[in-house]
Design a protein around this motif. Structure first.
Motif, PDB file in Angstrom:
ATOM      1  N   GLN A 147      -3.506  -0.144  -4.639  1.00 31.98           N
ATOM      2  CA  GLN A 147      -2.820  -0.866  -3.577  1.00 31.98           C
ATOM      3  C   GLN A 147      -2.711   0.072  -2.367  1.00 31.98           C
ATOM      4  OE1 GLN A 147      -1.622  -0.966  -6.724  1.00 31.98           O
ATOM      5  NE2 GLN A 147      -1.538  -3.135  -7.238  1.00 31.98           N
TER       6      GLN A 147
ATOM      7  N   ASP B  35       1.036   1.037   4.238  1.00 36.16           N
ATOM      8  CA  ASP B  35       1.131   1.490   5.625  1.00 36.16           C
ATOM      9  C   ASP B  35       2.005   2.744   5.637  1.00 36.16           C
ATOM     10  OD1 ASP B  35       1.910   1.877   8.312  1.00 36.16           O
ATOM     11  OD2 ASP B  35       1.883  -0.277   8.731  1.00 36.16           O
TER      12      ASP B  35
ATOM     13  N   ARG C 268       5.173  -0.353   3.852  1.00 36.21           N
ATOM     14  CA  ARG C 268       4.827  -1.666   3.300  1.00 36.21           C
ATOM     15  C   ARG C 268       3.490  -1.639   2.586  1.00 36.21           C
ATOM     16  NH1 ARG C 268       3.158  -5.293   6.654  1.00 36.21           N
ATOM     17  NH2 ARG C 268       2.792  -3.748   8.247  1.00 36.21           N
ATOM     18  N   CYS C 269       3.425  -2.347   1.462  1.00 32.88           N
ATOM     19  CA  CYS C 269       2.144  -2.544   0.787  1.00 32.88           C
ATOM     20  C   CYS C 269       1.378  -3.609   1.566  1.00 32.88           C
ATOM     21  CB  CYS C 269       2.351  -2.982  -0.668  1.00 32.88           C
ATOM     22  SG  CYS C 269       0.777  -3.219  -1.546  1.00 32.88           S
ATOM     23  N   LEU C 270       0.129  -3.328   1.888  1.00 35.09           N
ATOM     24  CA  LEU C 270      -0.685  -4.254   2.668  1.00 35.09           C
ATOM     25  C   LEU C 270      -1.443  -5.235   1.782  1.00 35.09           C
ATOM     26  CD1 LEU C 270      -2.068  -1.733   5.317  1.00 35.09           C
ATOM     27  CD2 LEU C 270      -0.076  -3.250   5.498  1.00 35.09           C
ATOM     28  N   ASP C 271      -1.384  -5.045   0.463  1.00 37.04           N
ATOM     29  CA  ASP C 271      -2.126  -5.902  -0.462  1.00 37.04           C
ATOM     30  C   ASP C 271      -1.252  -6.920  -1.181  1.00 37.04           C
ATOM     31  OD1 ASP C 271      -4.530  -4.569   0.093  1.00 37.04           O
ATOM     32  OD2 ASP C 271      -3.985  -2.982  -1.326  1.00 37.04           O
ATOM     33  N   GLU C 272      -0.036  -6.528  -1.533  1.00 37.88           N
ATOM     34  CA  GLU C 272       0.862  -7.410  -2.280  1.00 37.88           C
ATOM     35  C   GLU C 272       2.278  -7.203  -1.764  1.00 37.88           C
ATOM     36  OE1 GLU C 272       0.230  -7.416  -6.588  1.00 37.88           O
ATOM     37  OE2 GLU C 272      -1.545  -6.191  -6.224  1.00 37.88           O
ATOM     38  N   SER C 273       3.059  -8.274  -1.716  1.00 31.40           N
ATOM     39  CA  SER C 273       4.404  -8.162  -1.158  1.00 31.40           C
ATOM     40  C   SER C 273       5.452  -7.730  -2.179  1.00 31.40           C
ATOM     41  CB  SER C 273       4.827  -9.474  -0.511  1.00 31.40           C
ATOM     42  OG  SER C 273       4.816 -10.514  -1.475  1.00 31.40           O
ATOM     43  N   THR C 274       5.181  -7.963  -3.463  1.00 26.91           N
ATOM     44  CA  THR C 274       6.155  -7.578  -4.488  1.00 26.91           C
ATOM     45  C   THR C 274       5.490  -6.760  -5.583  1.00 26.91           C
ATOM     46  OG1 THR C 274       5.819  -9.652  -5.685  1.00 26.91           O
ATOM     47  CG2 THR C 274       7.655  -9.587  -4.125  1.00 26.91           C
TER      48      THR C 274
ATOM     49  N   PRO D 127      10.566  -5.662  -3.678  1.00 24.72           N
ATOM     50  CA  PRO D 127       9.600  -5.531  -2.585  1.00 24.72           C
ATOM     51  C   PRO D 127       8.685  -4.327  -2.809  1.00 24.72           C
ATOM     52  CG  PRO D 127      11.798  -5.924  -1.725  1.00 24.72           C
ATOM     53  CD  PRO D 127      11.952  -5.680  -3.194  1.00 24.72           C
ATOM     54  N   ALA D 128       7.407  -4.509  -2.517  1.00 20.65           N
ATOM     55  CA  ALA D 128       6.417  -3.432  -2.675  1.00 20.65           C
ATOM     56  C   ALA D 128       6.421  -2.584  -1.414  1.00 20.65           C
ATOM     57  CB  ALA D 128       5.051  -4.012  -2.950  1.00 20.65           C
ATOM     58  N   VAL D 129       7.419  -1.722  -1.321  1.00 21.22           N
ATOM     59  CA  VAL D 129       7.610  -0.880  -0.144  1.00 21.22           C
ATOM     60  C   VAL D 129       7.945   0.532  -0.606  1.00 21.22           C
ATOM     61  CG1 VAL D 129       8.982  -0.509   1.950  1.00 21.22           C
ATOM     62  CG2 VAL D 129       8.505  -2.833   1.167  1.00 21.22           C
TER      63      VAL D 129
END
Length: 130
Positions: free
Chosen positions: A84, A87, A92-98, A104-106
């Motif tokens: 994954q 940024d 923030r994950c640019l491929d998946e939001s969770t 949250p995929a952060v």
């Protein structure tokens, strides 16, 4: 005069590592002031980034071994586990939001600077967390 990479934990700047120990395009894992693992990167242009070393998808502390790159003009790091892409500016994950656990995929982002240029190397407006 020695140059250091410093990260800010929300209350103070802490020396993370000597600036010259960061190989452009590669990352290192350091401990923050409260013992948290932080992945610190220096890109080939000299910009510094500091994000959580824990990959939210695998749970492994491996982000410092990620692959630096870009998507357009966005500086990124790809997880060495499941690839994954995140940024580096805001985590923030640019491929998946969770992440698999529904959070949250952060990646948390730390302000980071070069001690030799403490006023202009600040990256990020504050400490961000998932």
């Amino acid at each position: 005069m020695s140059r250091y990479v410093e990260i800010h934990d929300g209350t103070r700047w802490t020396r993370a590592c000597p600036y010259d120990d960061l190989i452009p395009g590669r990352g290192v894992a350091v401990l923050g002031a409260r013992g948290e693992q932080v992945a610190v990167f220096r890109d080939r242009a000299g910009a510094l980034y500091a994000v959580d070393n824990r990959d939210p998808f695998s749970g492994a502390h491996v982000m410092s071994r990620g692959i630096l790159g870009s998507r357009g003009d966005v500086p990124t790091v790809a997880s060495p586990m499941y690839k994954q892409v995140f940024d580096l500016r805001d985590g923030r994950c640019l491929d998946e939001s969770t992440a698999p656990d529904g959070t949250p995929a952060v990646l948390r982002v730390w302000p980071v600077r070069d001690s030799a240029d403490a006023t202009s190397q600040l990256a990020g407006a504050g400490v961000h967390g998932p």
